[in-house]
Design an enzyme around this catalytic site. Structure first.
Site, PDB file in Angstrom:
ATOM      1  N   ASP A 122       0.821  -1.205   0.000  1.00 19.95           N
ATOM      2  CA  ASP A 122       0.000   0.000   0.000  1.00 19.95           C
ATOM      3  C   ASP A 122       0.856   1.255   0.000  1.00 19.95           C
ATOM      4  O   ASP A 122       0.437   2.299  -0.509  1.00 19.95           O
ATOM      5  CB  ASP A 122      -1.017  -0.006   1.145  1.00 19.95           C
ATOM      6  CG  ASP A 122      -0.413  -0.286   2.506  1.00 19.95           C
ATOM      7  OD1 ASP A 122       0.640  -0.933   2.584  1.00 19.95           O
ATOM      8  OD2 ASP A 122      -1.012   0.120   3.511  1.00 19.95           O
ATOM      9  N   ASN A 140      -4.716  -4.149  14.604  1.00 19.08           N
ATOM     10  CA  ASN A 140      -4.467  -5.273  13.696  1.00 19.08           C
ATOM     11  C   ASN A 140      -3.292  -6.141  14.142  1.00 19.08           C
ATOM     12  O   ASN A 140      -3.314  -7.347  13.957  1.00 19.08           O
ATOM     13  CB  ASN A 140      -4.295  -4.807  12.237  1.00 19.08           C
ATOM     14  CG  ASN A 140      -3.175  -3.813  12.029  1.00 19.08           C
ATOM     15  OD1 ASN A 140      -2.457  -3.449  12.952  1.00 19.08           O
ATOM     16  ND2 ASN A 140      -3.035  -3.358  10.791  1.00 19.08           N
ATOM     17  N   GLU A 180      -2.415  -0.753  16.181  1.00 16.41           N
ATOM     18  CA  GLU A 180      -2.141  -0.827  14.738  1.00 16.41           C
ATOM     19  C   GLU A 180      -0.636  -0.982  14.525  1.00 16.41           C
ATOM     20  O   GLU A 180       0.167  -0.500  15.312  1.00 16.41           O
ATOM     21  CB  GLU A 180      -2.689   0.445  14.071  1.00 16.41           C
ATOM     22  CG  GLU A 180      -2.456   0.557  12.592  1.00 16.41           C
ATOM     23  CD  GLU A 180      -1.108   1.161  12.265  1.00 16.41           C
ATOM     24  OE1 GLU A 180      -0.564   0.834  11.190  1.00 16.41           O
ATOM     25  OE2 GLU A 180      -0.581   1.951  13.092  1.00 16.41           O
ATOM     26  N   HIS A 215      -4.549   1.048   3.066  1.00 13.10           N
ATOM     27  CA  HIS A 215      -4.331   1.974   4.173  1.00 13.10           C
ATOM     28  C   HIS A 215      -3.616   3.266   3.765  1.00 13.10           C
ATOM     29  O   HIS A 215      -4.114   4.374   3.968  1.00 13.10           O
ATOM     30  CB  HIS A 215      -3.510   1.294   5.269  1.00 13.10           C
ATOM     31  CG  HIS A 215      -4.055   0.002   5.755  1.00 13.10           C
ATOM     32  ND1 HIS A 215      -5.145  -0.084   6.602  1.00 13.10           N
ATOM     33  CD2 HIS A 215      -3.663  -1.280   5.521  1.00 13.10           C
ATOM     34  CE1 HIS A 215      -5.397  -1.357   6.877  1.00 13.10           C
ATOM     35  NE2 HIS A 215      -4.513  -2.096   6.225  1.00 13.10           N
TER      36      HIS A 215
END
Length: 306
Positions: free
Chosen positions: A13, A151, A157, A232
């Site tokens: 990403d 995550n 995160e 993201h």
């Protein structure tokens, strides 16, 4: 056109974010950091994207490890190289240096926005060297954190967890911060139809992106049982190049450093009575995903057919 420095750890990403940024901004430089893969790999991947785009954007290598402890990587998602499943592009490019902190400090200008889409180690080291740095630039757009689910842990995160101490220093720096966390980025999902549009375009950028989407879909199908992946990092670029596509609110954000279950969590004060009083970040909550995808797909040479 905004002037950006992209601090990144490519990463699938991240690569899409770099392509998007070069289409809609003046990218002054790219600083690499350890994160999705080791520093040597993330630096090599950043150079490869500049080769794909045929641009002379300087790539400067940065921190190989977090401020505290040993580096963690995301091979389960991105592969050992950070760009698993992507055909490597041959080139003879080399970095413009290995002192990302000096590059960030030397380019601290009032119209520069740093888009930080990896662990925040380089930025924290810049703040350590010059505590006024964050206030001498226009702002920092971060892909990291979350207002709710994590995550890498239940509440943390990856980018924040990978260097929580660095993240804490950045959020405490006084810089104008925009936070695009998982609560936002999970609204911006890839799909097989988008991949097919890329394949049909057939350009170098579109083919590169199609390989990225296919790889991520295969990984997500294995990990979570569906062929879609949150895209993201482009969200942090869009927050600067297309801010009208995002909805953000001022919030006080702190990074938890000690909790046994909550280390790396971005603790966002969402109380109605206090959410503005001590705000240190604009936290993104919503994105017009349909319109945002059209911006991204156009940047990847995959316009909607008419």
């Amino acid at each position: 056109m905004p002037r950006l420095i992209i601090d990144c750890d490519p990463g699938h990403d991240d690569a899409i974010a770099l392509i998007l940024a070069h289409r809609h901004a003046d990218v002054v430089g790219i600083t690499a950091v350890s994160g999705n893969a080791p520093l040597a790999a993330t630096t090599a991947n950043a150079l490869m994207v500049t080769a794909l785009l045929d641009v002379d954007t300087p790539v400067v290598s940065g921190a190989a490890k977090p401020l505290v402890g040993e580096p963690i990587h995301a091979a389960a998602v991105h592969g050992e190289t950070g760009l698993g499943g992507v055909d490597r592009i041959a080139h003879e490019r080399s970095t413009a240096g290995d002192d990302a902190v000096a590059f960030l400090l030397d380019n601290a200008e009032p119209d520069i926005v740093v888009v930080a889409v990896g662990p925040l180690t380089n930025l924290a080291l810049a703040i350590d060297r010059d505590p006024s740095w964050g206030k001498r630039i226009a702002g920092i757009s971060i892909m990291g954190g979350s207002t709710d689910v994590g995550n890498v842990t239940r509440v943390a995160e990856f980018n924040i967890f990978a260097d929580a101490e660095a993240a804490a220093r950045v959020f405490e720096s006084g810089a104008e911060i925009t936070m695009c966390g998982l609560n936002l980025t999970h609204q911006f999902q890839t799909s097989d139809p988008l991949t097919e549009r890329l394949r049909q375009s057939g350009t170098a950028k579109a083919t590169f992106a199609a390989q990225i989407f296919d790889y991520l879909h295969d990984r997500m199908e294995t990990l979570i049982g569906r062929r879609a992946s949150a895209m993201h990092d482009p969200c942090a670029v869009l927050a600067i190049t297309h801010p009208h596509l995002l909805r953000a609110e001022p919030r006080a954000v702190a990074v938890e450093l000690r909790g046994a279950l909550t280390r790396g969590m971005t603790v966002v004060d969402q109380r109605v009575s206090r959410r503005r009083d001590q705000a240190n970040a604009n936290v993104a909550y919503g994105i017009d995903a349909e319109r945002a995808w059209e911006v991204v797909m156009e940047s990847l040479d995959a316009r909607e057919s008419t």
